[in-house]
Design an enzyme around this catalytic site. Structure first.
Site, PDB file in Angstrom:
ATOM      1  N   SER A 107       0.803  -1.228   0.000  1.00  0.00           N
ATOM      2  CA  SER A 107       0.000   0.000   0.000  1.00  0.00           C
ATOM      3  C   SER A 107       0.830   1.270   0.000  1.00  0.00           C
ATOM      4  O   SER A 107       0.265   2.363  -0.080  1.00  0.00           O
ATOM      5  CB  SER A 107      -0.934   0.005   1.217  1.00  0.00           C
ATOM      6  OG  SER A 107      -0.194  -0.013   2.416  1.00  0.00           O
TER       7      SER A 107
ATOM      8  N   LYS B 235      -6.981   3.926   8.283  1.00  0.00           N
ATOM      9  CA  LYS B 235      -6.100   4.936   7.693  1.00  0.00           C
ATOM     10  C   LYS B 235      -6.732   6.321   7.731  1.00  0.00           C
ATOM     11  O   LYS B 235      -6.040   7.324   7.949  1.00  0.00           O
ATOM     12  CB  LYS B 235      -5.758   4.534   6.265  1.00  0.00           C
ATOM     13  CG  LYS B 235      -4.884   3.285   6.189  1.00  0.00           C
ATOM     14  CD  LYS B 235      -4.613   2.856   4.762  1.00  0.00           C
ATOM     15  CE  LYS B 235      -3.733   1.604   4.731  1.00  0.00           C
ATOM     16  NZ  LYS B 235      -3.456   1.135   3.355  1.00  0.00           N
TER      17      LYS B 235
END
Length: 971
Positions: A878, A921
Site C-alpha cells: 500500500s 487509515k
C-alpha cells in the site's frame, strides 16, 4: 573389608572351659556343649549392614575346645591353653563397635593378602591369636592401617575359634579374652624353625590318652568340609617354654600396612567394694531389664544371664562389657572410652549412662512402632468392618453394590435426554460390559468414566432463544458503543431464526485491532440471544487433542473442548467463543490444531462432529461459533473460508470519549466507590488523554489510564480523611483523660465533612499529576515536509498510523560519471515492500522522462530510502504511490503540498490499486491533522460506509492512475 557380627558368651568361670576335653568331663555335659557349638555354627553371621548379636541359652559357657574342626595339619584334638601374656600378635582393624572380652565377633579378610598369609601361618603354628582394634575413622574401609594413630590404642586380645578359608576370603570367628594396649608396630619375622607347638608332644599325648582310665568320647564329625575350627589350649608351663622370640626390626610400615603389633595387657584397678558400686551395678542390671522389655528378641537369654544365681552383681568388669555389647545407638568414641578406662567405678558410670541412653532410644523406637502398628490395625479393622457392613446391607436390601448404583445413575440421566439411537446402543453395550468387570480393575474405571461423559452430553436439550429484536438491540447497545456491523449481523441472525421458527447456528469471525471489544461483545451477544456462553482460547495451542479429545485407551484421557463445553452448559445451542484464532500453533508432533478446527467450524460437517474420546457423532449445528482475530492474514486459508468475516475497526477520538463516558467511567465508579461529587474528569482531559497518551485503536490503554486517575483520586481522598480524623481522635482522648475540660464542639466534625466532600476535578492543567508525562508530544514527525519526504498511511494490528517515507541522496549527482546510480532501502522492510520500491522507481523514471526528458537524475543518482521506526517490521504494497511521490519530489527538488497523506498500491504502468484498512487509515489521517488524503478509486465504497463525522474536515481525492495524483502533488 570387614563384615562383623557378634555372639554373646558368658565370661564368668572361664577356668572351667579348660576341662572340656578331659577324661573327668561327663558325656552328657560334653554332648550339651557340642549342641551349643552346632547352634552357634548354624547362626547366620551378619554382613556389612550392621552387627547382629546372639546369646547363649544355657548356664554353662560354650567350651571353645569342644569338638572344633582343626586344619588337617593340626593333628588331633589336643587342647591349647590361652597364653596369659603374648605381646606380639597380628593386628585386625575393625570399624564402629569394639570387641569386648567375653564376646564373639565375625571378621572377614578380603583384600589384604599379607594379612591372610599371616593368619594362615599363625594357624599352622597353632597360635590362633590376634589383636582387634577399632579404627578412629568409620569411613575408612581398608583392612590394614599405615599408622597406629589411625586406631584407638586399647583393643582386645582374641582367639580365633573358627575359620572358613575360601581362598579369596578368609572368614574368622574371634573370641575376646582380655584387653590389650598397642605399643608399636613390628615387622613380621618368620622363625627359621617353624615347629608346631604340639608337635613335640604329639606322641606323649597319644600315649597318655591310651593309658587314661576314662577315655573321652570321640570328637564329632566336621560340620562342613570348608570349615576349620581352631580352639587351641596350652598349659602355662608349655607356653613359657615356647615363647616367641621378639622381632629385631620395629617401626611403622607405610606401604604394606601394619599387620603385626607389640602389645601389653591392660590391668584393671581393684574393684571397690562399697555401696555406691553395688547401687550402680544394680541400676545397670535394672536398666538392662527395662531395655529388654522394649526388645523381646533376646529377652529370655538376657534374663538368664542376669539371673541372681549367675552372680553377675559380683563381676562389674563383665557387666560393663555386657552393656557395651548390648547398646546399639552408642557412638564409637563412647564405647572406646569404656574400653580405655581402667577405673572400675568410672567404667560403671559410663556403662550406666550408655544403657540409659539405649533405654531412651529403645522406648522411642518401641512407641513409634506401636503407633504405626496401631494405625495399621485400626485401618485394617475399619476396612473389615466396612466390608462386613456392605455385605450385611446388601443381604438386607438396604444398599446396592457399586455396579448397580452406577447403572441406576446412568439410567436416570438417560430418562431426561433425547439420546439418538446410535448413542443409546453404545451406552447399553457399555452398561453390559460394566456388569462383568471387577470394580477394582482399571478397565472398570475407564468404562465408568466413559459412560459418565457419554451421558453428560445434553442430547436434545436446547435453551429457549430470545427472538425479540428490541430486547436484543437494547442488550447490545448497553454493553458496547458503536460496532454497527456486528450489531446489524446479530440482528439479522435473530430475524432469520425468527422466520425459520427454529434454532440455528452460525460461524462468525470478528477481526480488528486489540482492545476494540471483540471478546466482550461476544458475551453481550450471548445475553441478547439468551444463550449459554462458553469461551476457550486457541492461542498457542499445539495439540489436536485439545479440540478433538484423546483416545480413551490412554491414561488420563479426556474429551476435547467442545464436549467439555456441552457438559458445562447443558444445552446444544450455546454461544462458543474461540479466542485468538489467528495465533493458533502450527503443525507439530501432536498434529495441526488449525486443521482440526476445519471439522468443528464447517457447517456441513459439525452436525456429525466425532470426538476421539466419545467416538460417537455429536450434533454441533445449533452452536453459534464466534472467533476473534487481530490479523486475518495469519489465519489459514481453508479455515478463513469457513467463517464469515466481520471487521471490528478502531475508534475515533470522539468515539473514545463517548465510550469513556458511557462505559469506562461508570464501571470504575462502581469499582472504586467514588461518586461524581468526589471526582470529575472533564472532556478536555479525556481528549488530552486520548491524543497524547492513548493513540491505539482500542480503548484498553485508555481504560488503564482512567483507572489510574481513579486510584490517585481515591488515595488523595483517603489521606485527607485520615488527616481530619486524627485531630478528632486526639481531642477525644484528651477529654477522656481530663473530665473537667470543656465539652468538644462540632466544628472539627463539620470541617472534616466539608473536606471530604470537596470534589477533585481532573482537567488538562493537572492531568500530568495523575498519569505522568505525555507519551506522544507531537502528532506528526514533520510539521513541514522537505523535498523527498511524503506522509503515507499504514494499517497494522494496532490500527492505522502515519508512515513517513524519507528519500535522500547519498552523494551529489555526477552526470559525467559513467557508472549508473543505485538505490538502498532501510527501515526493516519486508519483501513485498522492497518490490514496491523497485516498481515505484520504474514508474518515477517514466514520469520524469515524460515531464523532463533531459533530466538524467535517476540514471546517475545514488538514492537512499528509509522508513522510520526501524524496530517495527513493515510490509505490504500500500505504500506504492507514496514511494513514487517521494522519488519524484527528490528528483525535482520540490516539496509536496503540506498536510497531505496518501495510500495505494502502484502497478508498473502507474495504475493505483485498492488497499485495505481504509477506516483505520482515515482515522490515522484525522489524528495527525492531514487535510488532503489520496485514496484508490476502487476504495470509494469503503469510504462511503464511514460515518459522516469521520469524513468531515478531510479533502478526500480518489485516483485511478498516478497521473491524477501527480497533477495535485506540487500545487
Amino acid at each position: 573389608m570387614y563384615r562383623a557380627g557378634a555372639v554373646l558368651l558368658r565370661g564368668a568361670t572361664r577356668t572351667r572351659l579348660l576341662a572340656a576335653a578331659s577324661a573327668h568331663q561327663s558325656f552328657a555335659t560334653f554332648s550339651q556343649r557340642n549342641q551349643s557349638i552346632l547352634m552357634m555354627k548354624s547362626m547366620e553371621l551378619a554382613g556389612n549392614s550392621g552387627e547382629r548379636r546372639f546369646y547363649s541359652t544355657h548356664d554353662d559357657p560354650i567350651a571353645v575346645d569342644d569338638s572344633l574342626e582343626l586344619y588337617k595339619d593340626l593333628g588331633g584334638m589336643s587342647p591349647i591353653q590361652v597364653p596369659a601374656d603374648m605381646p606380639n600378635v597380628p593386628m585386625l582393624a575393625i570399624n564402629r563397635y569394639p570387641l569386648f572380652p567375653g564376646f564373639i565377633k565375625k571378621v572377614d579378610i578380603v583384600k589384604d593378602d599379607n594379612l591372610k598369609a599371616l593368619i594362615r601361618r599363625q594357624l599352622s603354628l597353632k597360635q590362633p591369636y590376634a589383636g582387634v582394634f577399632v579404627k578412629r575413622d568409620d569411613e575408612n574401609k581398608e583392612e590394614t592401617i599405615t599408622s597406629l594413630s589411625e586406631v584407638y590404642p586399647t583393643g582386645s586380645f582374641v582367639q580365633i575359634i573358627e575359620v572358613r578359608d575360601q581362598g579369596s576370603v578368609l572368614e574368622l570367628v574371634l573370641s575376646a579374652h582380655r584387653r590389650i594396649r598397642a605399643l608399636e608396630p613390628i615387622d613380621e619375622i618368620t622363625p627359621k624353625n617353624e615347629t608346631p607347638l604340639n608337635g613335640r608332644r604329639a606322641r606323649g599325648k597319644r600315649a597318655a590318652s591310651a593309658t587314661s582310665p576314662l577315655t573321652p568320647p570321640p570328637s564329632p564329625p566336621p560340620l562342613a568340609p570348608s570349615v576349620a575350627s581352631v580352639a587351641p589350649e596350652i598349659s602355662a608351663t608349655e607356653e613359657k617354654e615356647e615363647k616367641t622370640t621378639p622381632p629385631s626390626a620395629t617401626g611403622e610400615k607405610q606401604k604394606k600396612g601394619i599387620i603385626m603389633v607389640r602389645t601389653e595387657n591392660v590391668v584393671a584397678e581393684p574393684v571397690p567394694k562399697n555401696n555406691e558400686t553395688k547401687a550402680t551395678m544394680m541400676a545397670i542390671v535394672q536398666t538392662i531389664r527395662d531395655v529388654v522389655q522394649f526388645n523381646q528378641l533376646f529377652g529370655q537369654q538376657i534374663n538368664l544371664l542376669l539371673h541372681p544365681s549367675q552372680n553377675v552383681i559380683d563381676n562389674p568388669v563383665y557387666l560393663c562389657d555386657l552393656v557395651a555389647t548390648l547398646v546399639q545407638s552408642a557412638e564409637t568414641k563412647d564405647l572406646q572410652e569404656m574400653m580405655d578406662e581402667i577405673d572400675v567405678s568410672k567404667r560403671l558410670k559410663i556403662a550406666l549412662l550408655l544403657i540409659q541412653k539405649e533405654k531412651a532410644v529403645a522406648k522411642l523406637k518401641y512407641d513409634i512402632n506401636k503407633d504405626v502398628e496401631k494405625k495399621v490395625q485400626d485401618h485394617h479393622r475399619k476396612y473389615l468392618l466396612n466390608e462386613q457392613l456392605k455385605v450385611i446391607k446388601k443381604e438386607l436390601g438396604i444398599e446396592k453394590d457399586e455396579k448397580t448404583t452406577i447403572i441406576e445413575k446412568i439410567d436416570e440421566r438417560i430418562k431426561t435426554l433425547a439420546v439418538p439411537e446410535y448413542a443409546l446402543k453404545v451406552i447399553n453395550e457399555e452398561k453390559t460390559k460394566l456388569q462383568f468387570l471387577d470394580p477394582h480393575s482399571s478397565e472398570f474405571s475407564v468404562t465408568r468414566n466413559y459412560l459418565e461423559w457419554l451421558t453428560s452430553v445434553p442430547w436434545g436439550l436446547t435453551s429457549p432463544e430470545n427472538r425479540r429484536l428490541s430486547v436484543a438491540k437494547k442488550a447490545l447497545d448497553e454493553g458496547h458503543y458503536g460496532m454497527k456491523d456486528v450489531k446489524e449481523r446479530i440482528m439479522e441472525f435473530i430475524a432469520v431464526n425468527l422466520l425459520r421458527k427454529s434454532i440455528g447456528g452460525k460461524i462468525l469471525c470478528f477481526h480488528g485491532p486489540p482492545g476494540v471489544g471483540k471478546t466482550s461483545i461476544a458475551k453481550s451477544i450471548a445475553t441478547a440471544l439468551n444463550r449459554e456462553y462458553f469461551r476457550f482460547s486457541v492461542g498457542g495451542m499445539t495439540d489436536v487433542a485439545e479440540i478433538k479429545g484423546h483416545r480413551r485407551t490412554y491414561v488420563g484421557a479426556m474429551p476435547g473442548k467442545m464436549i467439555q463445553c456441552m457438559k458445562k452448559v447443558k444445552t446444544e445451542n450455546p454461544l462458543v467463543l474461540i479466542d485468538e484464532v489467528d495465533k493458533i500453533g502450527g503443525a507439530g508432533f501432536h498434529g495441526d490444531p488449525a486443521s482440526a478446527l476445519l471439522e468443528l467450524l464447517d457447517p456441513e460437517q459439525n452436525a456429525n462432529f466425532n470426538d476421539h474420546f466419545l467416538d460417537v457423532p455429536v450434533d454441533l449445528s445449533r452452536v453459534l461459533f464466534i472467533c476473534t482475530a487481530n490479523e486475518i492474514s495469519k489465519i489459514p486459508g481453508p479455515l478463513r473460508d469457513r467463517m464469515e468475516m466481520i471487521d471490528v475497526s478502531g475508534y475515533l477520538a470522539e468515539e473514545k470519549v463517548e465510550i469513556a463516558h458511557q462505559h469506562l467511567i461508570p464501571q470504575l465508579r462502581k469499582d472504586t466507590s467514588l461518586a461524581t461529587e468526589q471526582l470529575k474528569i472533564e472532556d478536555s482531559a479525556l481528549e488530552e488523554l486520548i491524543k497524547h497518551y492513548c493513540r491505539e485503536s482500542g480503548v484498553r490503554n485508555l481504560q488503564q489510564h482512567i483507572e489510574r486517575i481513579f486510584r490517585k483520586a481515591a488515595l488523595q481522598i483517603a489521606e485527607q480523611q485520615n488527616e481530619d480524623e486524627e485531630p478528632a481522635e486526639k481531642a477525644t482522648t484528651a477529654i477522656t483523660e481530663n473530665s473537667e475540660a470543656e465539652p468538644i464542639t462540632s466544628t472539627s466534625s463539620a470541617d472534616c465533612l466539608k473536606s471530604s466532600a470537596e470534589q477533585i476535578v481532573v482537567c488538562t492543567e493537572n492531568l500530568q499529576k495523575f498519569v505522568g508525562r505525555p507519551k506522544f508530544t507531537s502528532d506528526r514527525m514533520y510539521e513541514v515536509t522537505p523535498p523527498g519526504v511524503i506522509m503515507g498511511l499504514a494499517w497494522t494490528a494496532m490500527g492505522g498510523s502515519a508512515l513517513y517515507i524519507e528519500t535522500v541522496l547519498k552523494r551529489p549527482v555526477d552526470l559525467t560519471n559513467d557508472k549508473d546510480g543505485s538505490i538502498e532501502t532501510t527501515g526493516n522492510l519486508g519483501d513485498v515492500m522492497k518490490e514496491s520500491v523497485r516498481t515505484a522507481l520504474t514508474v518515477a523514471k517514466g514520469i520524469l522522462a515524460r515531464e523532463q526528458p533531459d533530466n538524467k537524475f535517476f540514471d546517475k543518482a545514488h538514492i537512499h530510502i528509509h522508513v522510520p521506526e526501524g524496530a517495527t517490521p513493515k510490509d505490504g504494497p500500500s505504500a506504492g504511490v507514496t514511494l513514487v511521490s517521494s522519488l519524484l519530489s527528490l528528483a525535482l527538488d520540490r516539496p509536496v503540498v503540506q498536510d497531505m497523506a496518501m495510500t495505494g498500491e502502484i502497478s508498473l504502468t502507474g495504475k493505483v490499486l485498492p488497499v485495505g484498512g481504509i477506516r483505520e487509515k482515515v482515522i490515522a489521517a484525522r489524528r495527525v491533522g492531514a487535510k488532503r488524503v489520496f485514496l484508490p478509486n476502487e476504495n470509494r465504497r469503503d469510504f462511503d460506509d464511514l460515518p459522516e463525522f469521520m469524513k468531515s474536515e478531510l479533502d478526500i481525492r480518489f485516483v485511478s492512475h498516478y497521473d491524477e495524483l501527480y497533477e495535485h502533488l506540487f500545487q
